[in-house]
Scaffold this motif. Structure first.
Motif, short mmCIF file in Angstrom:
data_model
loop_
_atom_site.label_atom_id
_atom_site.label_comp_id
_atom_site.label_asym_id
_atom_site.label_seq_id
_atom_site.Cartn_x
_atom_site.Cartn_y
_atom_site.Cartn_z
N GLY A 9 0.81 -1.20 0.00
CA GLY A 9 0.00 0.00 0.00
C GLY A 9 0.85 1.26 0.00
O GLY A 9 2.07 1.23 0.13
N PHE A 10 0.19 2.38 -0.16
CA PHE A 10 0.84 3.67 -0.34
C PHE A 10 1.62 4.10 0.90
O PHE A 10 2.81 4.42 0.82
N ILE A 11 0.97 4.13 2.05
CA ILE A 11 1.60 4.64 3.27
C ILE A 11 2.78 3.77 3.70
O ILE A 11 3.86 4.27 4.01
N ALA A 12 2.58 2.46 3.72
CA ALA A 12 3.67 1.56 4.12
C ALA A 12 4.84 1.66 3.14
O ALA A 12 6.00 1.68 3.56
N SER A 13 4.55 1.76 1.86
CA SER A 13 5.62 1.91 0.86
C SER A 13 6.35 3.23 1.04
O SER A 13 7.57 3.29 0.89
N LEU A 14 5.61 4.28 1.37
CA LEU A 14 6.24 5.58 1.61
C LEU A 14 7.17 5.53 2.82
O LEU A 14 8.29 6.05 2.78
N ILE A 15 6.74 4.87 3.88
CA ILE A 15 7.58 4.76 5.08
C ILE A 15 8.85 3.96 4.80
O ILE A 15 9.96 4.39 5.14
N VAL A 16 8.69 2.81 4.16
CA VAL A 16 9.85 1.96 3.85
C VAL A 16 10.79 2.67 2.89
O VAL A 16 12.01 2.66 3.06
N SER A 17 10.24 3.35 1.88
CA SER A 17 11.05 4.08 0.91
C SER A 17 11.79 5.23 1.56
O SER A 17 12.96 5.49 1.26
N THR A 18 11.12 5.94 2.46
CA THR A 18 11.75 7.07 3.14
C THR A 18 12.90 6.59 4.03
O THR A 18 13.98 7.20 4.03
N LEU A 19 12.69 5.52 4.76
CA LEU A 19 13.77 4.99 5.60
C LEU A 19 14.95 4.53 4.74
O LEU A 19 16.11 4.77 5.10
N GLY A 20 14.67 3.90 3.62
CA GLY A 20 15.74 3.50 2.71
C GLY A 20 16.47 4.71 2.12
O GLY A 20 17.70 4.69 1.98
N ALA A 21 15.74 5.77 1.79
CA ALA A 21 16.35 6.97 1.23
C ALA A 21 17.21 7.68 2.28
O ALA A 21 18.28 8.20 1.96
N ILE A 22 16.76 7.70 3.53
CA ILE A 22 17.55 8.30 4.61
C ILE A 22 18.84 7.51 4.79
O ILE A 22 19.92 8.09 4.93
#
Length: 82
Positions: free
Chosen positions: A57-70
């Motif tokens: 889903g959108f929110i979970a993907s955003l969280i995982v992507s953000t942590l990976g980008a950080i």
């Protein structure tokens, strides 16, 4: 990024890159944020798979992507300092 389409993946990549940029106090452009966010999604998805963390889903993907980008920006910062 399971459960999202290509347009959503691009939007998540831009948002994740932008959030990571703000957290790490960097200043990038839109295209760089997209690249950082998409690479962060790959890193975050890989790590989530390793620790067996299911996400979709959108929110979970955003969280995982953000942590990976950080994580990506932190690693790049360490490499640049040397």
């Amino acid at each position: 990024m399971s459960g999202v389409g290509i347009l959503s993946a691009i939007i998540i990549g831009i948002l994740a890159g932008w959030i990571a940029e703000k957290v790490m106090k960097r200043d990038h452009g839109l295209f760089t944020n997209l690249i950082v966010g998409l690479i962060g999604a790959l890193i975050g998805g890989f790590i989530a798979g390793l620790i067996d963390f299911p996400f979709s889903g959108f929110i979970a993907s955003l969280i995982v992507s953000t942590l990976g980008a950080i994580l990506l920006l932190a690693l790049l910062g360490l490499i640049r300092r040397r």
